[in-house]
Each structure stands twice: as C-alpha cells, then as structure tokens.
Design a protein around this motif. Structure first.
Motif, PDB file in Angstrom:
ATOM      1  N   LYS A  39     -25.366  31.002  52.187  1.00  0.00           N
ATOM      2  CA  LYS A  39     -26.057  29.829  52.578  1.00  0.00           C
ATOM      3  C   LYS A  39     -26.810  29.237  51.380  1.00  0.00           C
ATOM      4  O   LYS A  39     -27.616  30.210  50.637  1.00  0.00           O
ATOM      5  CB  LYS A  39     -26.700  29.871  53.773  1.00  0.00           C
ATOM      6  CG  LYS A  39     -25.934  30.376  55.078  1.00  0.00           C
ATOM      7  CD  LYS A  39     -26.780  30.312  56.310  1.00  0.00           C
ATOM      8  CE  LYS A  39     -27.608  31.635  56.224  1.00  0.00           C
ATOM      9  NZ  LYS A  39     -28.607  31.965  57.507  1.00  0.00           N
ATOM     10  N   TYR A  40     -26.922  28.206  51.375  1.00  0.00           N
ATOM     11  CA  TYR A  40     -27.879  27.676  49.940  1.00  0.00           C
ATOM     12  C   TYR A  40     -29.012  26.631  50.757  1.00  0.00           C
ATOM     13  O   TYR A  40     -28.582  25.762  51.318  1.00  0.00           O
ATOM     14  CB  TYR A  40     -27.133  26.790  49.047  1.00  0.00           C
ATOM     15  CG  TYR A  40     -25.919  27.734  48.335  1.00  0.00           C
ATOM     16  CD1 TYR A  40     -26.465  28.946  47.562  1.00  0.00           C
ATOM     17  CD2 TYR A  40     -24.585  27.615  48.777  1.00  0.00           C
ATOM     18  CE1 TYR A  40     -25.289  29.735  47.046  1.00  0.00           C
ATOM     19  CE2 TYR A  40     -23.552  28.541  48.229  1.00  0.00           C
ATOM     20  CZ  TYR A  40     -23.785  29.165  47.336  1.00  0.00           C
ATOM     21  OH  TYR A  40     -22.897  30.149  46.877  1.00  0.00           O
ATOM     22  N   ILE A  41     -30.079  26.874  50.232  1.00  0.00           N
ATOM     23  CA  ILE A  41     -31.237  26.060  50.892  1.00  0.00           C
ATOM     24  C   ILE A  41     -32.230  25.569  49.985  1.00  0.00           C
ATOM     25  O   ILE A  41     -32.756  26.104  49.052  1.00  0.00           O
ATOM     26  CB  ILE A  41     -31.946  26.862  52.018  1.00  0.00           C
ATOM     27  CG1 ILE A  41     -31.188  27.591  53.149  1.00  0.00           C
ATOM     28  CG2 ILE A  41     -33.430  26.121  52.707  1.00  0.00           C
ATOM     29  CD1 ILE A  41     -31.681  28.396  54.123  1.00  0.00           C
ATOM     30  N   THR A  85     -28.392  34.589  51.379  1.00  0.00           N
ATOM     31  CA  THR A  85     -29.209  33.126  51.577  1.00  0.00           C
ATOM     32  C   THR A  85     -29.838  32.854  50.379  1.00  0.00           C
ATOM     33  O   THR A  85     -30.839  33.607  50.095  1.00  0.00           O
ATOM     34  CB  THR A  85     -30.270  33.534  52.806  1.00  0.00           C
ATOM     35  OG1 THR A  85     -29.408  33.693  54.068  1.00  0.00           O
ATOM     36  CG2 THR A  85     -31.026  32.219  53.112  1.00  0.00           C
ATOM     37  N   LEU A  96     -31.890  30.418  47.969  1.00  0.00           N
ATOM     38  CA  LEU A  96     -32.966  29.159  48.010  1.00  0.00           C
ATOM     39  C   LEU A  96     -32.974  28.624  46.359  1.00  0.00           C
ATOM     40  O   LEU A  96     -33.362  29.391  45.417  1.00  0.00           O
ATOM     41  CB  LEU A  96     -34.375  29.727  48.339  1.00  0.00           C
ATOM     42  CG  LEU A  96     -34.587  30.540  49.427  1.00  0.00           C
ATOM     43  CD1 LEU A  96     -35.924  30.847  49.934  1.00  0.00           C
ATOM     44  CD2 LEU A  96     -33.824  29.894  50.979  1.00  0.00           C
TER      45      LEU A  96
END
Length: 357
Positions: free
Chosen positions: A48-50, A105, A107
């Motif tokens: 996941k990229y945030i 994950t 960021l």
C-alpha cells in the motif's frame, strides 16, 4: 530447509504490535477474520502507498556515530524488505508495525523537493552535506514512478549543494546525468550497499532489492563517470556473510570503489524479534549459531545501544571482523581517497557578495 510458513518475497515473516499503541486499543479486521474462517489466503502480499504531508524534510541526525549530520528521506517504510534494517522501528512512530507493515505500507512525500529548497535557501543554513536515505532507501521501487528523489537532486544541483546518497538499488543510474553534473563541483558521494556477493544470501536478507550483479555494475558505471563511490558492507552478520569480507572488498575495489565501510549487525528494538523469527523460518539449521554469535558481539545481547561500540561490536568475533576489514582495505583500496564534499559553490550562489573575497 525453509519452514513451510515462510512468506516468499518478504523479509519480515510476521506482523508485530506497535509498542506505542495502548494495550486496550482494539483493532479489528473483519475481512481478514472471514478469510481465516473460510481457509483462504488473507495476505495478498501487496504493498500500500500513502501520501503524507510533512512540514519539514531535512532532519538533523543526533547520533554521533552514524557519520552524517543531516538526512532526508522521501519515503517512510521500505519495500526492499531487508530483515535486519534498523529503520524498521521508525515505522512505529507513524502508527504501523516494524514487521510486515514496514515493507508493505509505504508513505511518500510529494512535497519533499519544495521543502528541501526552502530549507537550503533559509537564512541560517550553511551548506552542510545532506544524505538521502539516512533512514529508508530513496531509490526503492516507488521512486521509479514518482521520481521524488530525482526532483530533490535537481534542487541540489540547482544550488550546487553537497549531497550524499545511500542506496542498494541500481535505479540510481537513472539519475546519472544529474550525478555527473554534481561531481564536477565535488558535491556528490554515492554509497552503494552490498552485503554479499552471493545471490542466495541476497534473496534471503534483502528480498526486493537489486541483484548483486546489478549493484556491482552500478559501482562500475558510477566510477567510470567520475562519481565518488563508497561501498557499505552493512551489516556484517557472523556465520552468514562475515567470511565474504576479503572477496567483496577485492571485487568492488577492482570496479572503482574508493572506500568500503561496515557495521556489525545489531538488532535494536522490535528487530530482534523479527530477525529471530526470520532466522528460524528461513535458515533453521543455522539459526541458533547465528543468533548466539550476534549476541557474542554485543555482550551477550542481540542489541547494544551504546554509542561508539554499537556499530562495531565487542569481543573476539567483532575484533576478527575489524581486523579482516582493515586487512582487506590495506590490500585492495589503493586508489583515490574520498575527498570531503565542497560547499563553496553553494555559498557563492546563496551569497553572491562572497565572490568579492
């Protein structure tokens, strides 16, 4: 033989709790629970990229034995998945775990180039070298798409600012045009992390990194283009890659590396649990000996936080590593010595009146 529960393509083999969450904090994931009940695979092994929106980007490094004064990290978390990575603990400050969360994950900071230029043009900034990847790799896979690091390097070139890079990804060669220009002003040093010459070891320790062949090629191409290169054999792990010191230094020196630095593995914070779990699942026949020898390097513990000795270790094994590395450097590192980065061009650009002196 690997444990059948081994998660292919990941370094950490488990999620670990975040130490900063209250024990009473309840976390639920009905989808994962449903998958477990139905006997389906809940973990799709996807990343996941945030996007995050920090107010500052350049960080002052307080640790006196790290070898850098300021660092900048376009990304938090790292998809490379190196199981030993000291930066895993920093993911807890963002509300995630140091295990699988750290590598799944990610960021990212799209406003990093703007914050960087604001910092280096501020009134009191004196042009101290800034190292990209003081925490997580600035050339991890997402960089190929977002190009945050490249945009930051464009800012550094615009101001001819002293720049350091630490990476284990050959993607750094994409920015060869900028690096060559920075090198003309002695404003760049690139540190390539190579912990082993064996692909089997690389795949175990660093599952989503560039191959050893690609990293060696990167050292060669950078050197051929007059870009100063240091190789980081970090960490050295007893019984796993400690026997490779001499051949590794010989190989990278022949490709143009001007220096080789090293650290002895230390498993700080949550990393001890993550590493031990990984060792028992991926190399169960070596795990006990490996963990005992790491502990022997740190006074009987898997981690030592004492500045000055935590990176090098103590005892017989640590001394053997130190002496072997010293021998390797005397024997093979015989070319140009890395020079300090030059900030005079930056200071002249920032304050044109200095040209009068």
């Amino acid at each position: 033989m690997k444990n059948p529960s081994h998660i292919k393509g990941r370094g950490a083999q488990q999620k670990v709790h975040n130490r900063f969450f209250e024990l009473s904090h309840e976390q639920r994931d009905d989808f994962l629970n449903y998958c477990e009940i139905e006997g389906e695979e809940a973990n799709t092994n996807q990343t996941k990229y945030i996007e995050v929106h920090p107010k500052t980007f350049v960080n002052k490094v307080e640790s006196p034995d790290v070898g850098m004064g300021f660092s900048a990290n376009p990304y938090q978390g790292c998809e490379h998945g190196c199981v030993y990575c000291y930066a895993r603990n920093s993911h807890e400050y963002w509300g995630y775990g140091a295990g699988l969360d750290f590598e799944s994950t990610i960021l990212y900071k799209l406003n990093a180039p703007q914050l960087l230029e604001k910092k280096i043009t501020s009134k009191n900034w004196e042009g101290h070298p800034i190292v990209f990847s003081g925490n997580t790799d600035c050339y991890q896979p997402l960089e190929r798409k977002l190009e945050i690091t490249r945009k930051c390097l464009e800012v550094m070139l615009k101001w001819k600012h002293p720049t350091g890079i630490i990476t284990k990804n050959s993607l750094v060669l994409r920015d060869l045009d900028i690096l060559k220009e920075l090198a003309k002003y002695n404003c760049i040093q690139v540190n390539i992390s190579i912990t082993s010459l064996l692909e089997e070891t690389r795949r175990l320790l660093e599952p989503r990194t560039a191959s050893i062949k690609q990293r060696l090629k990167t050292v060669q191409i950078l050197s051929e283009n007059n870009i100063p290169v240091r190789v980081m054999m970090a960490p050295i792990i007893p019984s796993l890659n400690s026997h490779e010191i001499l051949p590794l230094v010989k190989t990278v020196a022949a490709l143009g590396a001007q220096d080789v630095a090293y650290t002895v593995v230390r498993l700080n914070g949550q990393i001890a649990q993550i590493f031990e779990d990984w060792a028992r699942k991926t190399i169960p026949d070596k795990a006990e000996r490996l963990l005992n020898q790491i502990a022997e390097c740190h006074g009987g513990k898997l981690n030592d936080s004492q500045y000055g000795r935590r990176m090098r270790g103590v005892g017989t094994i640590a001394e053997q590593i130190k002496n072997t590395m010293a021998l390797a450097k005397r024997k093979y590192i015989t070319g140009n010595i890395l020079q300090p980065l030059d900030n005079s061009y930056y200071l002249q650009l920032k304050n044109p009146q200095m040209r009068l002196f």
